[in-house]
Design an enzyme around this catalytic site. Structure first.
Site, short mmCIF file in Angstrom:
data_model
loop_
_atom_site.label_atom_id
_atom_site.label_comp_id
_atom_site.label_asym_id
_atom_site.label_seq_id
_atom_site.Cartn_x
_atom_site.Cartn_y
_atom_site.Cartn_z
CD GLU A 195 12.92 3.56 8.18
OE1 GLU A 195 12.86 4.49 9.02
OE2 GLU A 195 12.91 3.73 6.95
CG LEU A 196 8.48 2.86 13.60
CD1 LEU A 196 8.02 2.47 14.98
CD2 LEU A 196 7.32 2.85 12.60
N GLY A 231 7.11 4.59 8.40
CA GLY A 231 6.28 5.78 8.62
C GLY A 231 6.41 6.25 10.06
CB SER A 232 4.30 8.48 12.05
OG SER A 232 3.11 7.74 12.27
CD GLU A 236 11.06 11.84 11.83
OE1 GLU A 236 9.85 11.54 11.93
OE2 GLU A 236 11.88 11.09 11.31
CE LYS A 273 -1.65 2.73 3.02
NZ LYS A 273 -1.42 3.99 2.29
N PRO A 274 1.04 1.87 -1.17
CG PRO A 274 0.86 2.74 -3.35
CD PRO A 274 0.42 1.59 -2.48
CB CYS A 313 13.35 8.39 8.95
SG CYS A 313 11.71 8.16 8.33
C1 SIN Z 1 13.59 7.23 5.24
O1 SIN Z 1 13.60 8.42 5.39
O2 SIN Z 1 12.67 6.54 5.72
C2 SIN Z 1 14.64 6.47 4.48
C3 SIN Z 1 15.85 7.24 4.16
C4 SIN Z 1 16.90 6.45 3.44
O3 SIN Z 1 16.74 5.28 3.08
O4 SIN Z 1 17.95 7.03 3.24
#
Ligand code: SIN
Length: 483
Positions: free
Chosen positions: A255-256, A233-234, A386, A179-180, A289
């Site tokens: 991956e937050l 995401g968040s 963030e 799901k993009p 992130c």
């Molecule tokens: C991200 O911001 O979630 C990934 C950044 C990256 O892979 O460099």
């Protein structure tokens, strides 16, 4: 097939077909640089998502049952097609996401590198033979695909966050529903078009477009057939998914958010530190992130660092991503602008001074001027949240011990950076930072061959590298008795 040109798709891709929602609903995709509607995309509902889950479930035995080289070859063909269509994919990405074309091209190459890497890793999924505990037994482990995977991907990297998950999952033998983000579905659909042309079979890779994340996550999280969820995401959404995964005990990769410290010690090469800070902060207009969120500079060199940094940042050009001279594109939407403005206001009310920028760029819209604040305090909102915008905050520190304690004083633990020319300090500091990724004398840590992921509330699991495929594999222990 390999010569086929990319098609501009706006319908969802399920079970090898381009489908519209059963309800007929569609949603608009907006160009953040102009505010114009650039496409109207199929808006799937939960019944459509259930069909997609059924398709991925049906495709799983065939795909996981193939020999590894078959899966590797399909991924290799996909990789070649992505590279071949770099320019078209980059144009689509810049249009829906806003990043400068040069960065979009770089992201397509970065995205392709995950597909290439995992096409190679597919052939290196080894089990073990274990020295047995009795003379009559033999012990071994088999690595097997976990099953159907649901991947939820963000708007800031519309291609690479898909291939980092899907490359590993397909290599392992899993089938996938992606799901993009509803803000950037077009790049995902273009990748699906190329996957189809590469001969990835129907049902193995599905792109489910919807404007309402719940239409995807409710059926996916309640399905027993979906055995794994991978989310970028968040932190707030990641925690919610983790709770919901408990009901059917799904494997979870998250991956937050991050709150990256960037530390400049007084023994650093100052010019290199300035360039590193720019690379880590202003990439994708600060919307990653792993962007540095807090720039700690040792007190003796703060005046020199801030002067050099301000001089270099003032040269960054803001503009639409399609302009060949632009370094910083628009923020993704008004909500992102509002957040950046709120954080700057809170910081300046708390005593921070604006060294550069501080407001929208003269272009208006969601274009934000590259900004530097000086006099950051750890108590400010901007040091805890963030930023996700082109705003640097400079903080002063005195000792190594103090800055490590301040850098670690956050619930996040994704990326951290520091600059020093002292070897002993390099080891000491990298061991003490509570972060999944540490950049020493570099502001760029992203590569398909390195493990990407966070500690604490920044996530679970690692993506990319030789570890990334493990997230999609079960270890089965086989104990053979009676020998
Ligand atoms: C991200 O911001 O979630 C990934 C950044 C990256 O892979 O460099």
């Amino acid at each position: 097939m390999l010569d086929g040109s990319i098609s501009y798709q706006t319908d969802a891709y399920v079970n090898g077909d381009w489908i519209t929602a059963a309800s007929g609903a569609r949603f608009d995709v907006i160009n953040p640089a102009t505010g114009e509607v650039i496409a109207s995309v199929s808006d799937l509902g939960h019944l459509d998502v259930e069909r997609a889950i059924a398709a991925a479930t049906a495709a799983f035995p065939g795909w996981s049952g193939r020999i590894a080289i078959d899966r590797a070859n399909a991924l290799k063909r996909w990789f070649n097609l992505i590279l071949k269509h770099e320019e078209q994919l980059a144009q689509i990405m810049t249009k829906e996401q806003g990043k400068p074309l040069a960065e979009a091209r770089g992201e397509i190459r970065y995205a392709a590198s995950f597909v290439e890497w995992f096409s190679e890793e597919a052939r290196r999924v080894y089990g073990d033979v274990i020295p047995a505990h009795t003379t009559e037994t033999r012990l071994l482990t088999l690595k097997q695909a976990v099953g159907v995977v649901a991947a939820i991907t963000p708007w800031n990297f519309p291609a690479a966050m898909i291939t980092r998950k899907v490359g590993a999952a397909l290599a392992a033998g899993c089938t996938v529903l992606v799901k993009p983000s509803e803000l950037t579905p077009l790049t995902a659909l273009a990748l699906a078009d190329l996957a189809e042309k590469a001969g990835i079979p129907a049902g193995v890779f599905n792109v489910v477009t919807t404007s309402d994340p719940e239409q995807f996550s409710v059926p996916v999280m309640s399905s027993f057939d979906v055995r794994k969820i991978s989310f970028t995401g968040s932190t707030a959404v990641g925690k919610m998914l983790l709770r919901r995964a408990a009901d059917s005990v799904k494997r979870v990769s998250l991956e937050l958010g991050g709150n990256a410290p960037f530390i400049v010690f007084d023994d650093a090469n100052l010019e290199a530190a300035v360039e590193g800070a720019i690379a880590s902060k202003y990439r994708n207009a600060g919307q990653t992130c792993v962007c540095s969120n807090r720039i700690y500079v040792q007190e003796g060199i703060l005046p020199r660092f801030s002067a050099l940094f301000a001089e270099r940042v003032s040269q960054l050009q803001v503009g639409p991503g399609t302009s060949s001279t632009c370094d910083i594109g628009p923020l993704i939407n008004q909500k992102a602008v509002d957040k950046v403005q709120r954080l700057i206001k809170n910081a300046t009310e708390g005593g921070a001074k604006v060294l550069l920028g501080g407001s929208l760029s003269p272009l208006g819209g969601t274009f934000f001027a590259p900004t530097i604040l000086i006099g950051g305090q750890d108590s400010m909102d901007i040091s805890k949240e963030e930023i996700f915008g082109p705003v640097s905050v400079l903080y002063s520190f005195t000792t190594e011990e103090e800055v490590i304690q301040r850098a670690n004083d956050t619930a996040f633990g994704l990326a951290a950076y520091f600059y020093t020319q002292n070897l002993a300090r390099s080891w000491r500091v990298s061991e003490q930072l509570e972060y999944g990724i540490v950049g020493i004398n570099t502001g760029l840590i992203s590569t398909a061959v390195g493990p990407f992921g966070g500690m604490k509330e920044s996530g679970l699991g690692r993506e990319g590298s030789r570890y990334g495929i493990d997230e999609y594999l079960e270890t089965k222990f086989v104990c053979v008795g009676g020998l």
